[in-house]
Design an enzyme around this catalytic site. Sequence first.
Site, PDB file in Angstrom:
ATOM      1  N   ASP A  82       0.789  -1.231   0.000  1.00  0.00           N
ATOM      2  CA  ASP A  82       0.000   0.000   0.000  1.00  0.00           C
ATOM      3  C   ASP A  82       0.826   1.289   0.000  1.00  0.00           C
ATOM      4  O   ASP A  82       1.760   1.431   0.793  1.00  0.00           O
ATOM      5  CB  ASP A  82      -0.870   0.073   1.261  1.00  0.00           C
ATOM      6  CG  ASP A  82      -1.724  -1.147   1.478  1.00  0.00           C
ATOM      7  OD1 ASP A  82      -1.657  -2.068   0.660  1.00  0.00           O
ATOM      8  OD2 ASP A  82      -2.462  -1.163   2.473  1.00  0.00           O
ATOM      9  N   GLU A 258     -10.737  -1.759   3.832  1.00  0.00           N
ATOM     10  CA  GLU A 258      -9.435  -1.234   4.203  1.00  0.00           C
ATOM     11  C   GLU A 258      -9.201   0.117   3.545  1.00  0.00           C
ATOM     12  O   GLU A 258      -9.889   0.506   2.602  1.00  0.00           O
ATOM     13  CB  GLU A 258      -8.323  -2.206   3.778  1.00  0.00           C
ATOM     14  CG  GLU A 258      -8.408  -3.551   4.464  1.00  0.00           C
ATOM     15  CD  GLU A 258      -7.223  -4.447   4.172  1.00  0.00           C
ATOM     16  OE1 GLU A 258      -6.691  -5.030   5.126  1.00  0.00           O
ATOM     17  OE2 GLU A 258      -6.834  -4.558   2.993  1.00  0.00           O
TER      18      GLU A 258
END
Length: 868
Positions: A82, A258
């Site tokens: 990420d 998320e």
Amino acid sequence: MRRTHSGPGLTPGPISKKRLNALILAAAMAAGSALPLSGPALAADTSGAASTASGAVGTSSPYSETYRPQFHFSPATNWMNDPNGLVYYQGEYHMFFQYNPSGDTWGNMSWGHAVSTDLVHWTQLPLAIPQDDKNMIFSGSAVIDKDNTTGFGRPGNPAMVAIYTAADKATGKQSQALAYSTDKGRTFTKYSGNPVLDIGSNNFRDPKVFWYEAGHEWLMSAALSDQHKVSFYSSPDLKTWKHLSDFGPAGATGGAWECPDLFPLPDPANPGKQKWVLTVNLNPGGIAGGSGVQYFTGSFDGTKFTSDDKPYVPPAGTSLGNFDNGTYDGWQTTGTAFGTAPATGSLPGQSSVTGFEGTGFANSFNGGDGPTGTLSSQTFTVNKSHLNFLVGGGNHPYAADTVPFGTLPAGQVFNDFSGTTYGAGWTATGSFASSGPSTESLPNQLGPKVLDTYAPAGDPGTGTITSPTFTVNSPYIDLQVAGGNHPWGQANATAVNLIIGGQVVATTTGPNSPDLTWTNWDVSKYQGQQAQIQVVDQNDGSTGGWGHLMVGDIVFANAPAKSWDTQTSVNLVVDGKVVRSATGANSENLDWASWDLSDLIGKQAQIQVVDHNTGGWGHILADDFTLSDTAAQSAVQRAHWVDYGKDNYAGVTFNDAPGGKRIMIGWMNNWDYGGSIPTSPWRSAMTVPRELSLQTVDGEPRLMQTPVKQLNQLTTGPSVHKENMSVPAGSIVLPATGKALDISASFTAGTASSYGLKVRTGSGQETLIGYDNKSGQVYIDRTKSGAVGFNPSFPGGQTAPLTTSGGTVKLRILVDWSSVEVFADDGKIVLTDQIFPDPSSQGIEAFANGGNAVLTSLDVKQMKSAWQ
């Protein structure tokens, strides 16, 4: 994003009925054991890249490896996922990211760091925030504390403050913590008062923080991942937080939520006003499979986000059964699974059931998952083009040519692992040296035990389990295998091999599920030869879930074993054959499904709701069968997607970007196969930065994405321009080639049913980017794109709905050494996919199927490397 893992005992049982995800929090994974036999690894050019131990780029990094992106950010070495802490400050764009400083698989999560002055040329800096003995450093954000609300800065030198999830290695607890820098992000100090926000949860993560000027306060959005919610908090100083509200569940909820992000954009319907956008990443459950990014538009009043989405109303039609009158509406049952009447809610031992219409629905959980049976409608005439219905429960699809559960092929059972040891003459190495069969209850398991390489050391355990030598005396060896899909011949294998003469002559791997599945080896040409069966686990779990393998019965058989009928399905039967089928999603939520029946108009048909499964999620839910002229849409179809490709996840936007621009970057990978892509010495890249805006489409605001203009500085050399080229059925070679390209193309259909471009062609390889007139969809097909065999979920195609404007399709395609990004209709629809073609595959072709098309305009620009 956290990698999730499923292991023995985590199969949804008849009581919990929940997808269970165990967080892997080991700081360092065990190394794989040496094996007497090894297969060739996937080819990857590892030359020319180096990084220091701290993660800083070394001096000999030409970024020229075979699949190295040339205008996308990738780390010099090691694993990345990420993007974190995207913030602009004093002329620099800062991109932090999830990073493993010790290897090219997930683990040791820390914050890597790169900076750029133009979003194109990046410099990787030393590790920003390392893990420590207690916590890994999961995703989060960064802000510039201009007013020194924290006291971390000093006059004229505000602190850069990172807000991240501290993941406790011992307990799995996730809390929010701070670290600060007063030297433009070059070094960080962890706040001594951490954590600053702790709700005692193992699924509370990924804080995105920004300064909310209207309230003169900091605002945070964070994910309650397992609840499919985003929580909003406010703070005066980043240290003390007040809960404001929660949003969700909403939209797509097929996986963990998320990396949320809340931000305003100009409202195209109300000039001078703003519309708020909330992006939410989820894994799995993305539109293309695996991980994905959805978004919601709406309003935010400083406390609560309210989505523009209205409750879904399915199309009207003729009911064939809604089960709301206390009976099955004349439908007939067999077996005991469906009971004697519809359910009106959850049955004993079952988690909460949601999504059904009215008061009653079909539920085969009567007595738990064990009972089986069918529920069959009366015969009816198909007189509408669609059959819409709600379905939930187990994901066990219908399969043709099956046999009743438990049917063994004729022959000799070599081993069923039902004893206290693997059996006389069996040997084990590595983590399995003193192990034996495990008592489990896997789907399709016959005896009380199986061979399972999860025991005794969990996924980090590696080694072999080998049979005694035997003489091949049957035409087939049929065996049941479950667990990780990591084929032999690739890195980190979980495989069962047949060894003859010291060579692997047959092999199989798991299906990435706990379902024991039959594999059939034709060994007729090895009759009379000496052989061994070896179970190999070289996978420590750090390359993705399912780092282990399970083996059930092994039979020396006279014929291939047929698959067992273990379906939990809704089937449409015409002329005695199943012509349509649907199954659940391992969820107690019923969602809409639709079958196109236009080719069956006038036919006699029957609906059968079938439960032939006795294992985990061994039940089916169904409701509200309706013949209609219009197809119903599932929650995934109704959701708004940032990207319809497979490889854009964890997308977040920059704080404080110049000119008030909203710029997003995502992780260009997918958790389905992220740890297996054939790159080295790095793994994963980021998408190109994209500027976001809103546009009114069909009366509703929709997100638009445009590659940042700074990419134009990389175009080089003469471009190729063509107009009004006729594309006959088939394909034509275009006068342009390249591995890194910026392509703009416009098509009109002519008589073709589908048409578009093929890129990176050569040696039988091609990646198709096209438009299908009948379905009204733009697509990428990477089935033949190059190296595709490293994971079964990688090859294939992705589609996205696109209404053409005047019959014209506009495409902008960014081609890099290992990716394609497609921006259709000026960024109304985006698809991002990784590809791994041979370096020599550099051709471009136009194609048309079912007739001719016209390539009305083509511009091909070469892209030079941002790293040179």
